[in-house]
Design a protein around this motif. Structure first.
Motif, PDB file in Angstrom:
ATOM      1  N   ILE A 114       2.808  -1.131   4.497  1.00  0.00           N
ATOM      2  CA  ILE A 114       2.020   0.300   3.589  1.00  0.00           C
ATOM      3  C   ILE A 114       3.025   1.366   4.432  1.00  0.00           C
ATOM      4  O   ILE A 114       3.995   1.352   4.994  1.00  0.00           O
ATOM      5  CB  ILE A 114       0.984   0.867   5.107  1.00  0.00           C
ATOM      6  N   HIS A 115       3.538   2.334   3.244  1.00  0.00           N
ATOM      7  CA  HIS A 115       4.618   3.495   3.020  1.00  0.00           C
ATOM      8  C   HIS A 115       4.077   4.693   2.973  1.00  0.00           C
ATOM      9  O   HIS A 115       3.363   5.064   2.319  1.00  0.00           O
ATOM     10  CB  HIS A 115       5.170   2.844   2.250  1.00  0.00           C
ATOM     11  N   ASN A 116       4.459   5.554   4.331  1.00  0.00           N
ATOM     12  CA  ASN A 116       3.999   7.064   3.987  1.00  0.00           C
ATOM     13  C   ASN A 116       1.927   7.088   3.224  1.00  0.00           C
ATOM     14  O   ASN A 116       2.011   7.701   1.701  1.00  0.00           O
ATOM     15  CB  ASN A 116       3.960   7.326   2.762  1.00  0.00           C
ATOM     16  N   CYS A 117       1.092   6.537   3.876  1.00  0.00           N
ATOM     17  CA  CYS A 117      -0.321   6.356   3.334  1.00  0.00           C
ATOM     18  C   CYS A 117      -0.371   7.932   4.179  1.00  0.00           C
ATOM     19  O   CYS A 117      -1.085   8.048   4.705  1.00  0.00           O
ATOM     20  CB  CYS A 117      -0.809   5.814   4.224  1.00  0.00           C
ATOM     21  N   VAL A 118      -1.333   8.654   2.997  1.00  0.00           N
ATOM     22  CA  VAL A 118      -2.232   9.506   3.569  1.00  0.00           C
ATOM     23  C   VAL A 118      -3.724   9.886   2.270  1.00  0.00           C
ATOM     24  O   VAL A 118      -4.135  11.074   2.120  1.00  0.00           O
ATOM     25  CB  VAL A 118      -1.683  10.932   3.556  1.00  0.00           C
ATOM     26  N   GLN A 119      -3.608   9.266   1.241  1.00  0.00           N
ATOM     27  CA  GLN A 119      -4.676   8.667  -0.135  1.00  0.00           C
ATOM     28  C   GLN A 119      -5.605   7.944   0.541  1.00  0.00           C
ATOM     29  O   GLN A 119      -6.289   7.787  -0.553  1.00  0.00           O
ATOM     30  CB  GLN A 119      -3.964   8.792  -0.960  1.00  0.00           C
ATOM     31  N   TYR A 120      -4.889   6.536   1.239  1.00  0.00           N
ATOM     32  CA  TYR A 120      -6.621   5.560   1.581  1.00  0.00           C
ATOM     33  C   TYR A 120      -7.508   6.363   2.751  1.00  0.00           C
ATOM     34  O   TYR A 120      -7.096   6.838   3.431  1.00  0.00           O
ATOM     35  CB  TYR A 120      -6.006   4.815   1.897  1.00  0.00           C
ATOM     36  N   SER A 121      -8.821   5.885   1.743  1.00  0.00           N
ATOM     37  CA  SER A 121      -9.739   6.322   2.786  1.00  0.00           C
ATOM     38  C   SER A 121     -10.171   4.604   3.786  1.00  0.00           C
ATOM     39  O   SER A 121      -9.407   3.895   3.357  1.00  0.00           O
ATOM     40  CB  SER A 121     -10.890   6.520   1.997  1.00  0.00           C
ATOM     41  N   LEU A 122     -10.932   4.968   4.860  1.00  0.00           N
ATOM     42  CA  LEU A 122     -11.289   3.891   5.364  1.00  0.00           C
ATOM     43  C   LEU A 122     -11.922   2.747   4.343  1.00  0.00           C
ATOM     44  O   LEU A 122     -11.456   1.273   4.459  1.00  0.00           O
ATOM     45  CB  LEU A 122     -12.192   3.710   6.427  1.00  0.00           C
ATOM     46  N   GLY A 123     -12.411   3.021   3.108  1.00  0.00           N
ATOM     47  CA  GLY A 123     -13.478   1.956   2.420  1.00  0.00           C
ATOM     48  C   GLY A 123     -12.322   1.322   1.739  1.00  0.00           C
ATOM     49  O   GLY A 123     -12.562   0.236   1.390  1.00  0.00           O
ATOM     50  N   ASP A 124     -11.339   2.085   1.245  1.00  0.00           N
ATOM     51  CA  ASP A 124     -10.182   1.571   0.848  1.00  0.00           C
ATOM     52  C   ASP A 124      -9.758   0.088   0.826  1.00  0.00           C
ATOM     53  O   ASP A 124      -9.218  -0.589   0.757  1.00  0.00           O
ATOM     54  CB  ASP A 124      -8.687   2.381   0.021  1.00  0.00           C
ATOM     55  N   LEU A 125      -9.769  -0.032   2.480  1.00  0.00           N
ATOM     56  CA  LEU A 125      -8.884  -0.813   3.782  1.00  0.00           C
ATOM     57  C   LEU A 125     -10.019  -1.502   3.930  1.00  0.00           C
ATOM     58  O   LEU A 125      -9.395  -2.835   4.617  1.00  0.00           O
ATOM     59  CB  LEU A 125      -8.703   0.293   4.816  1.00  0.00           C
ATOM     60  N   GLN A 126     -11.564  -2.049   3.673  1.00  0.00           N
ATOM     61  CA  GLN A 126     -12.717  -2.380   3.893  1.00  0.00           C
ATOM     62  C   GLN A 126     -11.925  -4.014   3.298  1.00  0.00           C
ATOM     63  O   GLN A 126     -11.908  -4.782   4.269  1.00  0.00           O
ATOM     64  CB  GLN A 126     -13.359  -2.465   3.388  1.00  0.00           C
ATOM     65  N   PRO A 127     -10.993  -4.482   2.532  1.00  0.00           N
ATOM     66  CA  PRO A 127     -10.729  -5.256   1.974  1.00  0.00           C
ATOM     67  C   PRO A 127      -9.681  -6.304   3.224  1.00  0.00           C
ATOM     68  O   PRO A 127      -9.235  -7.634   3.262  1.00  0.00           O
ATOM     69  CB  PRO A 127     -10.042  -5.540   0.725  1.00  0.00           C
ATOM     70  N   LEU A 128      -8.819  -5.512   3.770  1.00  0.00           N
ATOM     71  CA  LEU A 128      -8.233  -6.051   5.105  1.00  0.00           C
ATOM     72  C   LEU A 128      -8.855  -6.711   6.390  1.00  0.00           C
ATOM     73  O   LEU A 128      -8.641  -7.041   6.982  1.00  0.00           O
ATOM     74  CB  LEU A 128      -6.683  -4.806   4.617  1.00  0.00           C
ATOM     75  N   ARG A 129     -10.025  -6.096   6.679  1.00  0.00           N
ATOM     76  CA  ARG A 129     -10.259  -5.841   7.670  1.00  0.00           C
ATOM     77  C   ARG A 129     -11.013  -7.450   8.551  1.00  0.00           C
ATOM     78  O   ARG A 129     -10.949  -8.569   6.940  1.00  0.00           O
ATOM     79  CB  ARG A 129     -12.078  -5.505   7.217  1.00  0.00           C
ATOM     80  N   GLY A 130      -9.926  -7.598   9.309  1.00  0.00           N
ATOM     81  CA  GLY A 130     -10.777  -9.051  10.188  1.00  0.00           C
ATOM     82  C   GLY A 130      -9.118 -10.023   9.899  1.00  0.00           C
ATOM     83  O   GLY A 130      -9.505 -10.611  10.386  1.00  0.00           O
TER      84      GLY A 130
ATOM     85  N   LEU B 156       0.857  -1.630  -0.184  1.00  0.00           N
ATOM     86  CA  LEU B 156      -0.495   0.144   0.612  1.00  0.00           C
ATOM     87  C   LEU B 156       0.872   1.053  -0.084  1.00  0.00           C
ATOM     88  O   LEU B 156       1.423   1.305   0.827  1.00  0.00           O
ATOM     89  CB  LEU B 156      -0.974   0.075   1.343  1.00  0.00           C
ATOM     90  N   MET B 157       0.644   2.193  -1.320  1.00  0.00           N
ATOM     91  CA  MET B 157       1.801   3.150  -1.311  1.00  0.00           C
ATOM     92  C   MET B 157       0.871   4.510  -1.755  1.00  0.00           C
ATOM     93  O   MET B 157       0.620   3.851  -2.968  1.00  0.00           O
ATOM     94  CB  MET B 157       2.754   2.964  -2.006  1.00  0.00           C
ATOM     95  N   ASP B 158       0.944   5.356  -1.615  1.00  0.00           N
ATOM     96  CA  ASP B 158       0.747   6.648  -1.980  1.00  0.00           C
ATOM     97  C   ASP B 158       1.520   7.185  -2.980  1.00  0.00           C
ATOM     98  O   ASP B 158       2.839   6.611  -3.471  1.00  0.00           O
ATOM     99  CB  ASP B 158       0.403   7.887  -0.540  1.00  0.00           C
ATOM    100  N   GLN B 159       1.406   7.549  -4.617  1.00  0.00           N
ATOM    101  CA  GLN B 159       2.206   8.020  -5.285  1.00  0.00           C
ATOM    102  C   GLN B 159       1.637   9.600  -4.780  1.00  0.00           C
ATOM    103  O   GLN B 159       1.677  10.765  -5.855  1.00  0.00           O
ATOM    104  CB  GLN B 159       1.092   7.980  -6.108  1.00  0.00           C
ATOM    105  N   SER B 160       2.810  10.341  -4.209  1.00  0.00           N
ATOM    106  CA  SER B 160       3.136  11.581  -3.553  1.00  0.00           C
ATOM    107  C   SER B 160       3.551  12.691  -4.457  1.00  0.00           C
ATOM    108  O   SER B 160       4.379  13.769  -4.265  1.00  0.00           O
ATOM    109  CB  SER B 160       2.760  11.795  -1.775  1.00  0.00           C
ATOM    110  N   GLY B 161       4.719  11.891  -4.611  1.00  0.00           N
ATOM    111  CA  GLY B 161       5.698  12.782  -5.443  1.00  0.00           C
ATOM    112  C   GLY B 161       6.951  13.002  -4.352  1.00  0.00           C
ATOM    113  O   GLY B 161       8.014  13.284  -5.612  1.00  0.00           O
ATOM    114  N   TYR B 162       6.621  12.828  -3.266  1.00  0.00           N
ATOM    115  CA  TYR B 162       7.976  13.026  -1.931  1.00  0.00           C
ATOM    116  C   TYR B 162       9.366  12.294  -2.315  1.00  0.00           C
ATOM    117  O   TYR B 162       8.603  11.448  -2.621  1.00  0.00           O
ATOM    118  CB  TYR B 162       7.497  13.170  -0.297  1.00  0.00           C
ATOM    119  N   VAL B 163      10.623  12.628  -2.328  1.00  0.00           N
ATOM    120  CA  VAL B 163      11.406  11.357  -2.484  1.00  0.00           C
ATOM    121  C   VAL B 163      12.864  12.215  -1.834  1.00  0.00           C
ATOM    122  O   VAL B 163      12.458  13.246  -1.589  1.00  0.00           O
ATOM    123  CB  VAL B 163      11.985  11.463  -3.872  1.00  0.00           C
ATOM    124  N   GLY B 164      13.399  10.979  -1.165  1.00  0.00           N
ATOM    125  CA  GLY B 164      14.320  12.058  -0.490  1.00  0.00           C
ATOM    126  C   GLY B 164      13.989  12.220   1.455  1.00  0.00           C
ATOM    127  O   GLY B 164      13.161  11.710   1.737  1.00  0.00           O
TER     128      GLY B 164
END
Length: 67
Positions: free
Chosen positions: A50-66, A6-14
Protein backbone atom coordinates in the motif's frame (compact mmCIF):
# COMPACT_ATOMS: atom_id res chain seq x y z
CA UNK A 1 4.43 -14.17 -6.90
CA UNK A 2 1.45 -11.86 -7.35
CA UNK A 3 1.60 -8.56 -5.49
CA UNK A 4 -1.56 -6.52 -5.07
CA UNK A 5 -0.72 -2.81 -5.38
CA UNK A 6 -3.09 -0.52 -3.49
CA UNK A 7 -2.45 3.07 -4.46
CA UNK A 8 -4.23 6.36 -4.55
CA UNK A 9 -4.29 8.52 -7.66
CA UNK A 10 -3.61 11.72 -5.78
CA UNK A 11 -1.42 13.49 -8.31
CA UNK A 12 1.21 14.32 -5.71
CA UNK A 13 4.74 13.67 -6.92
CA UNK A 14 8.09 14.22 -5.30
CA UNK A 15 9.03 15.40 -1.88
CA UNK A 16 11.20 13.27 0.37
CA UNK A 17 9.57 9.99 -0.58
CA UNK A 18 9.89 7.56 -3.46
CA UNK A 19 7.18 7.73 -6.08
CA UNK A 20 4.87 4.86 -6.98
CA UNK A 21 6.59 4.54 -10.35
CA UNK A 22 9.98 4.12 -8.66
CA UNK A 23 8.66 1.33 -6.45
CA UNK A 24 6.97 -0.41 -9.39
CA UNK A 25 10.14 -0.22 -11.49
CA UNK A 26 12.10 -1.82 -8.64
CA UNK A 27 9.96 -4.98 -8.51
CA UNK A 28 12.20 -8.06 -8.72
CA UNK A 29 12.03 -10.51 -11.60
CA UNK A 30 9.26 -13.04 -11.17
CA UNK A 31 6.92 -10.60 -9.43
CA UNK A 32 3.64 -9.65 -11.07
CA UNK A 33 2.25 -6.39 -9.75
CA UNK A 34 -1.53 -6.22 -10.07
CA UNK A 35 -3.37 -2.93 -9.63
CA UNK A 36 -5.99 -2.90 -6.86
CA UNK A 37 -7.63 0.54 -7.14
CA UNK A 38 -10.34 1.71 -4.72
CA UNK A 39 -13.51 -0.23 -5.47
CA UNK A 40 -11.64 -3.07 -7.19
CA UNK A 41 -9.38 -4.71 -4.58
CA UNK A 42 -8.75 -8.32 -5.51
CA UNK A 43 -8.32 -10.87 -2.73
CA UNK A 44 -6.25 -13.47 -4.57
CA UNK A 45 -2.73 -12.01 -4.39
CA UNK A 46 0.13 -13.51 -2.38
CA UNK A 47 1.01 -10.23 -0.65
CA UNK A 48 -0.14 -6.61 -0.79
CA UNK A 49 1.65 -3.28 -0.88
CA UNK A 50 0.00 0.00 0.00
CA UNK A 51 1.32 3.42 -0.95
CA UNK A 52 -0.14 6.74 0.27
CA UNK A 53 -3.60 5.43 1.04
CA UNK A 54 -6.29 8.02 1.67
CA UNK A 55 -9.00 7.10 -0.86
CA UNK A 56 -9.79 3.51 0.23
CA UNK A 57 -12.80 2.84 2.43
CA UNK A 58 -13.07 -0.07 4.85
CA UNK A 59 -15.48 -1.65 2.38
CA UNK A 60 -12.80 -1.51 -0.34
CA UNK A 61 -10.51 -3.56 1.89
CA UNK A 62 -13.01 -6.34 2.72
CA UNK A 63 -11.45 -8.79 0.20
CA UNK A 64 -8.28 -8.68 2.34
CA UNK A 65 -10.04 -9.53 5.60
CA UNK A 66 -8.57 -12.58 7.32
CA UNK A 67 -5.45 -12.64 5.15
Amino acid sequence: MNVGWLMDQSGYVGGAELTQAEFLNAAPDGVSVLACPPGDVRGDCDVYVIHNCVQYSLGDLQPLRGR
